[in-house]
Design an enzyme around this catalytic site. Structure first.
Site, mmCIF file in Angstrom:
data_model
loop_
_atom_site.group_PDB
_atom_site.id
_atom_site.type_symbol
_atom_site.label_atom_id
_atom_site.label_comp_id
_atom_site.label_asym_id
_atom_site.label_seq_id
_atom_site.Cartn_x
_atom_site.Cartn_y
_atom_site.Cartn_z
ATOM 1 N N ALA A 34 0.849 -1.193 0.000
ATOM 2 C CA ALA A 34 0.000 0.000 0.000
ATOM 3 C C ALA A 34 0.882 1.240 0.000
ATOM 4 O O ALA A 34 2.064 1.186 0.342
ATOM 5 C CB ALA A 34 -0.931 0.009 1.201
ATOM 6 N N PHE A 35 0.303 2.375 -0.385
ATOM 7 C CA PHE A 35 1.130 3.563 -0.611
ATOM 8 C C PHE A 35 1.785 4.064 0.673
ATOM 9 O O PHE A 35 2.761 4.809 0.612
ATOM 10 C CB PHE A 35 0.302 4.672 -1.276
ATOM 11 C CG PHE A 35 -0.360 5.619 -0.324
ATOM 12 C CD1 PHE A 35 -1.536 5.297 0.300
ATOM 13 C CD2 PHE A 35 0.234 6.845 -0.045
ATOM 14 C CE1 PHE A 35 -2.132 6.182 1.188
ATOM 15 C CE2 PHE A 35 -0.358 7.730 0.840
ATOM 16 C CZ PHE A 35 -1.541 7.393 1.461
ATOM 17 N N LYS A 36 1.278 3.667 1.843
ATOM 18 C CA LYS A 36 1.872 4.158 3.088
ATOM 19 C C LYS A 36 3.344 3.743 3.208
ATOM 20 O O LYS A 36 4.119 4.406 3.889
ATOM 21 C CB LYS A 36 1.063 3.697 4.289
ATOM 22 C CG LYS A 36 -0.300 4.393 4.313
ATOM 23 C CD LYS A 36 -1.068 4.178 5.570
ATOM 24 C CE LYS A 36 -2.337 5.019 5.577
ATOM 25 N NZ LYS A 36 -3.294 4.666 4.508
ATOM 26 N N ASP A 37 3.733 2.665 2.542
ATOM 27 C CA ASP A 37 5.141 2.258 2.541
ATOM 28 C C ASP A 37 6.056 3.356 1.991
ATOM 29 O O ASP A 37 7.207 3.466 2.412
ATOM 30 C CB ASP A 37 5.347 1.026 1.659
ATOM 31 C CG ASP A 37 4.727 -0.236 2.259
ATOM 32 O OD1 ASP A 37 4.659 -0.346 3.496
ATOM 33 O OD2 ASP A 37 4.312 -1.115 1.467
ATOM 34 N N LEU B 134 6.468 5.563 5.020
ATOM 35 C CA LEU B 134 6.937 4.949 6.266
ATOM 36 C C LEU B 134 8.295 4.279 6.125
ATOM 37 O O LEU B 134 9.075 4.257 7.084
ATOM 38 C CB LEU B 134 5.890 3.970 6.794
ATOM 39 C CG LEU B 134 4.703 4.683 7.468
ATOM 40 C CD1 LEU B 134 3.570 3.710 7.736
ATOM 41 C CD2 LEU B 134 5.143 5.344 8.772
#
Ligand SMILES: *Cc1c(COP(=O)(O)O)cnc(C)c1O
Length: 467
Positions: free
Chosen positions: A110-113, A116
């Protein structure tokens, strides 16, 4: 670079301290004192560069005074080295002037990687420099927890404990967290709901003695460093499609407003972004606001795109502050009005300037599935429900001719196989690097929904790590 709070009453901080603080002490969010602006020639000079190099150039001004460009470049290249696509954030063409930016090639799909993976390394770097350690605690209903764990695993100065509701997250989501067996990672399955988990985390932060003893910290979505890292892919996509000489529109499936705010920041930094299109699911506080000028909270309803099931978009405050000419008192007053009445009306001129740049479109579950089906039939693309909301909003937008659209795809279809199968008849496979997810061993501890029990667990884990 110095940072100031959107409420104007917190100390001005440098990047290191903004990173570690998260929320400002006056309840506001931190933003840079001024936006660095890249000239057309500087943007043109990014053409042909690798993702890491563009990301380093874009972020260097924000960390200036705390990290050298060489230190930043090392952390950036480590952060994206493990991504499954050599372009990191590849573009796929839908038709002659519409593109999908795939932001799901990181370790948790997911794009949060994209934010993060860098933020975990920045934490470690800054803490080691200061000779400090932190214990990150967080609650998750599924996606954020795994991205945070992947970002913090094996970091030397960081320990992380993530709480999830026992038996209430999907098997893929649970295994993405519990199969990380690093010494500095613990998963707690709480006998309770997601809300119980959030209350337990709040109880830990509200116990100030405990918070200080453990050096508690969070990597939540209001952290400036997450926004900063997300600006990079707007630049990478725009430059690949001809910026600064070609104007562009982006469409973004939106929850907490972090991702689309990074698009706004990219525009302030010199990208020719004509329009930012917001896609909402049934939790449509933003799209309603763009129509009415009044922000009103309603209850959260569960949808096929759970990472966008939010009641209030916390990062919206950053845009409000910018459009109110950085007037912290005005932001404070609007927030107070919102807390008191459940609604806030922004000044007409502010609302009008938002509408000049932003446009919103709402997709309920039925329309989301229809969008997934249509895309599959007309282009062969298989997309997850979040991405479908963003692409659908982009296709619905009224863009001037000659302005190509880039729609952000925020999750891999294999994260939401049921919805994808329902819409398209095809069950998406996990990518090769995760194909053995169901064969890996798990580690988790089941715990009662009891604040003292959780604190005792965290204390003993953190003590053991420091011994
Ligand atoms: C978090 C998330 C979103 C929403 O992003 P915001 O920055 O909160 O607006 C959209 N899609 C997916 C898959 C997410 O995980």
């Amino acid at each position: 670079m110095k940072y100031v709070s959107t409420r104007g009453k917190a100390p001005v901080l440098d990047f290191d301290d903004v990173l570690l603080a998260g929320l400002a002490r006056d309840g506001g969010l931190y933003l840079p004192e001024g936006w660095p602006v890249f000239s057309a020639a500087e943007i043109r000079a990014m053409r042909g560069l690798a993702y890491d190099e563009i990301a380093t150039r874009v972020m260097a001004p924000f960390v200036a005074g705390c990290l050298s460009e060489a230190e930043l470049a090392d952390l950036v290249s480590e952060a994206y080295a493990g991504f499954a696509h050599p372009a990191v954030a590849p573009l796929r063409q839908l038709d002659h002037d519409r593109w999908v930016l795939e932001l799901f090639h990181g370790p948790t799909l997911a794009f949060k990687d994209y934010a993060l993976q860098l933020v975990g390394r920045l934490f470690d770097h800054v803490l080691r420099k200061k000779g400090r350690r932190v214990t990150i605690v967080g609650a998750t209903s599924g996606d954020t927890g795994s991205a945070a764990i992947e970002a913090c695993r094996d970091r030397q100065a960081v320990d992380i404990v993530i709480l999830h509701p026992h038996g209430r997250v999907s098997p893929v989501q649970r295994r993405q967290m519990t199969t990380v067996l690093s010494d500095n990672v613990r998963n707690l399955a709480v006998d309770g709901t997601f809300d119980d988990c959030q209350d337990l985390v709040k109880a830990m932060f509200n116990d100030h003695a405990f918070r200080d003893e453990m050096g508690l910290s969070a990597v939540n979505s209001i952290n400036w460093a997450r926004i900063m890292a997300q600006i990079a892919y707007y630049f990478a996509a725009a430059v690949a499609l001809g910026a600064p000489d070609v104007p562009l529109a982006f469409s973004v499936p939106t929850g907490n407003f972090g991702n689309v705010f990074a698009g706004y920041a990219a525009r302030r930094m010199g990208l020719p972004i004509e329009r930012l299109v917001i896609g909402s699911n049934r939790n449509d506080i933003l799209t309603r606001f763009l129509v009415s000028g009044v922000m009103t909270a309603e209850g959260v309803v569960p949808t096929l795109s759970p990472s966008m099931d939010i009641q209030v978009s916390s990062n919206f405050e950053r845009l409000l502050w910018e459009l109110l000419d950085r007037d912290g008192e005005a932001v404070d007053a609007l927030n107070a009005e919102f807390r008191r009445t459940g609604a806030m009306t922004v000044p007409h001129a502010t609302w009008a300037s938002m509408r000049a740049l932003f446009e919103g479109h709402r997709f309920d579950d039925e329309n989301t599935l229809a969008m997934m089906r249509t895309l599959h039939q007309t282009t062969g693309e298989i997309v997850d429900p979040h991405s479908a909301v963003g692409i659908g909003a982009g296709l619905a937008a009224k863009l001037p001719t000659g302005v190509p659209l880039v729609a952000l795809a925020t999750a891999h279809p294999a994260k939401f196989p049921e919805a994808v199968e329902q819409a398209t008849g095809t069950r998406p496979e996990l990518p090769p690097h995760m194909a053995d997810l169901f064969k890996r061993s798990e580690r988790l501890d089941v715990i009662a929904n009891d604040a003292e029990a959780v604190k005792a667990y965290v204390r003993s884990f953190a003590k053991g790590r420091r011994a």
